[in-house]
Write a protein that holds these residues in place. Structure first.
Motif, mmCIF file in Angstrom:
data_model
loop_
_atom_site.group_PDB
_atom_site.id
_atom_site.type_symbol
_atom_site.label_atom_id
_atom_site.label_comp_id
_atom_site.label_asym_id
_atom_site.label_seq_id
_atom_site.Cartn_x
_atom_site.Cartn_y
_atom_site.Cartn_z
ATOM 1 N N LYS A 89 0.833 -1.208 0.000
ATOM 2 C CA LYS A 89 0.000 0.000 0.000
ATOM 3 C C LYS A 89 0.868 1.259 0.000
ATOM 4 O O LYS A 89 0.596 2.213 -0.734
ATOM 5 C CB LYS A 89 -0.917 0.004 1.232
ATOM 6 C CG LYS A 89 -2.146 -0.868 1.114
ATOM 7 C CD LYS A 89 -3.049 -0.638 2.328
ATOM 8 C CE LYS A 89 -4.291 -1.492 2.273
ATOM 9 N NZ LYS A 89 -5.199 -1.248 3.404
ATOM 10 N N LEU A 90 1.902 1.239 0.818
ATOM 11 C CA LEU A 90 2.784 2.407 0.894
ATOM 12 C C LEU A 90 3.570 2.587 -0.405
ATOM 13 O O LEU A 90 3.783 3.712 -0.863
ATOM 14 C CB LEU A 90 3.733 2.260 2.084
ATOM 15 C CG LEU A 90 3.052 2.196 3.458
ATOM 16 C CD1 LEU A 90 4.094 1.976 4.553
ATOM 17 C CD2 LEU A 90 2.258 3.467 3.730
ATOM 18 N N MET A 93 1.159 3.910 -2.917
ATOM 19 C CA MET A 93 0.853 5.301 -2.594
ATOM 20 C C MET A 93 1.955 6.223 -3.095
ATOM 21 O O MET A 93 1.680 7.298 -3.658
ATOM 22 C CB MET A 93 0.680 5.453 -1.082
ATOM 23 C CG MET A 93 0.295 6.861 -0.642
ATOM 24 S SD MET A 93 0.067 6.966 1.152
ATOM 25 C CE MET A 93 -0.452 8.667 1.322
ATOM 26 N N LYS A 156 -5.020 9.474 7.492
ATOM 27 C CA LYS A 156 -3.930 8.637 6.990
ATOM 28 C C LYS A 156 -4.466 7.335 6.412
ATOM 29 O O LYS A 156 -4.044 6.894 5.327
ATOM 30 C CB LYS A 156 -2.949 8.348 8.126
ATOM 31 C CG LYS A 156 -1.786 7.438 7.768
ATOM 32 C CD LYS A 156 -0.845 7.314 8.960
ATOM 33 C CE LYS A 156 0.334 6.392 8.641
ATOM 34 N NZ LYS A 156 -0.083 4.973 8.499
ATOM 35 N N GLU A 160 -4.102 6.270 2.472
ATOM 36 C CA GLU A 160 -3.371 5.053 2.088
ATOM 37 C C GLU A 160 -4.251 4.122 1.258
ATOM 38 O O GLU A 160 -3.832 3.633 0.193
ATOM 39 C CB GLU A 160 -2.875 4.324 3.336
ATOM 40 C CG GLU A 160 -1.700 4.983 4.021
ATOM 41 C CD GLU A 160 -1.246 4.197 5.235
ATOM 42 O OE1 GLU A 160 -1.834 3.111 5.493
ATOM 43 O OE2 GLU A 160 -0.318 4.652 5.923
#
Length: 469
Positions: A89-90, A93, A156, A160
């Motif tokens: 996910k990061l 992103m 956040k 995300e």
């Protein structure tokens, strides 16, 4: 000394009264809990579109409603998950932010989420969520708690999850937008499982915030399609399971798709008939003791099963003149149960008077009562069975309708009545039995005709012999 027993007796009475009061308080709390729970079973309001599935439905197959790979949003009902997908996910992103950096920054996206936080929060049916510390690999279930929708953890989380979904859709749309050694697209079966997780009713983000973030990043850029087209492309395997979602004469209306509440709602809309089609067979009617016979029994009554060329799964048609029952093809695999369960759960809660998917499943359950029924529908190419056995298909449809109460009106009631009326005409079944027993194959038909010719010749010979006497 005489006061001591009296005080002791008074203490006993006070303790007893206190215990009764505590018991009464606990009972009141349980009643309040039951009241809150009963409210959660009401049809959803226009705003509260994401919910925990009915516990009765979860009893049948709880795995059908929970994510296996990726958690989306604050409403989560599983106890642990892998850190691998959180790392992705990061990574996704970061890729999304780099694509969008010419038009918007992370600060811009967070501002949009913060400005929409109350509306996002209002989309969830309850105010207590299981919010996890996603920085760790395996989490025990956190205690539900109320939180501020404008808080940093909430913003956040939405940023995300939304960035991950948009970047995932972009990479699925165009192979050239993928990175080398992509964890999701290079891994066997990962896309299959993630696509499944993203249609779950309780694993959703509101469609409007995803669309808003996407347009903030790419609006006016001709290289990127609209978010609706991007979404439809990603979920194309679930558009009647075999046809192109971009077909100009598809069974959905584009305006309806634009109004989708989330991905589950969009997938339900994709199964519906076109608004331009005269929905003579989908007009709800009362079903008072009506019963639809199984596929084999209907065939014995003279009904001819045909695979339909219609794009929409719900377009079942019956022609009384020809006796043809046309049903669109349905592919059955390991995700079919989860797919229909989530559509039915969403439909029952948000569209309680338009349960088209539930009505369709009830029709199929009537038709499929035995492995012989499955065999018939498979041979007619109405069912594409990838479950391994015909018995598994029977079990699937029997389980799908468990704890799903049929409505007083069914959108296929007109077809019910027509089929039952056709079944009541005896000569239809006589003709059908004649065809099935004596003309089911080319050779049996030839043998039957030869036997009839031989019988006629023998009869003529006998008559001539009698006349000549």
């Amino acid at each position: 000394m005489e006061n001591v027993p009296r005080n002791h007796e008074a203490d006993i009475k006070n303790n007893s009264s206190e215990k009764e009061l505590i018991a009464l308080t606990e009972w009141i709390q349980r009643c309040q809990f039951d009241i809150v729970r009963s409210y959660s079973q009401r049809p959803l309001t226009e705003e509260r579109i994401i919910f925990c599935t009915d516990p009765l439905l979860r009893e049948v197959n709880k795995e059908a409603y929970g994510p296996n790979v990726v958690i989306i949003g604050p409403l989560c009902c599983i106890e642990q998950f892998s850190n691998d997908i959180q790392t992705q996910k990061l990574i996704y992103m970061d890729s999304f932010l780099k694509r969008a950096e010419k038009k918007a920054s992370l600060k811009d996206f967070c501002k949009l989420i913060k400005d929409s936080a109350d509306r996002i929060n209002g989309c969830y049916e309850i105010t207590h969520f299981r919010l996890y510390d996603r920085s760790r690999s395996h989490m025990k279930q956190a205690k539900p708690f109320s939180y501020n929708a404008n808080s940093r953890p909430f913003i956040k989380m939405i940023a995300e999850d939304a960035s991950f979904i948009i970047e995932l859709f972009l990479r699925a749309y165009n192979k050239e937008w993928r990175e080398e050694r992509d964890f999701i697209f290079d891994g066997p079966g990962k896309m299959h499982n993630i696509r499944r997780d993203l249609f779950l009713a309780e694993n959703q983000l509101p469609f409007f915030i995803l669309k808003g973030l996407y347009e903030l990043a790419f609006a006016g850029n001709p290289v990127f399609p609209s978010f609706l087209d991007l979404t439809c492309h990603f979920f194309r395997p679930y558009y009647n399971q075999h046809t192109s979602i971009q077909a100009p004469n598809g069974c959905h209306g584009r305006a309806k798709l634009k109004d989708a509440k989330h991905f589950t709602d969009l997938l339900r809309t994709l199964q519906l008939p076109s608004s331009k089609r005269p929905e003579e067979s989908l007009e709800g009617g009362e079903v008072q003791g009506e019963y639809l016979y199984s596929a084999v029994l209907l065939r014995e009554a003279g009904v001819k099963f045909k695979v339909s060329t219609n794009r929409c799964l719900l377009d079942i048609e019956f022609n009384r003149n020809s006796g043809e029952l046309k049903i669109p093809p349905l592919r059955l695999d390991e995700l079919t149960e989860s797919f229909f369960r989530n559509l039915m759960a969403w439909e029952q809660r948000y569209y309680p008077h338009e349960t088209l998917i539930c009505d369709y499943i009830f029709v199929m359950e009537y038709l499929i009562q035995s492995t012989e029924d499955v065999d018939l529908l498979v041979r007619k190419r109405i069912l594409i069975n990838q479950l391994g056995s015909h018995k598994a298909v029977v079990t699937l449809f029997n389980k799908l309708c468990k704890h799903v109460a049929p409505m007083e009106t069914n959108h296929y009631s007109d077809i019910f009545r027509k089929l039952n009326a056709y079944n009541a005409v005896r000569h239809h079944s006589w003709i059908a039995i004649l065809k099935l027993q004596y003309f089911s194959t080319q050779w049996s038909g030839v043998a039957t005709i030869a036997a009839i010719v031989l019988l006629v010749l023998t009869l003529i010979q006998t008559i001539c012999a009698v006349i000549s006497l």
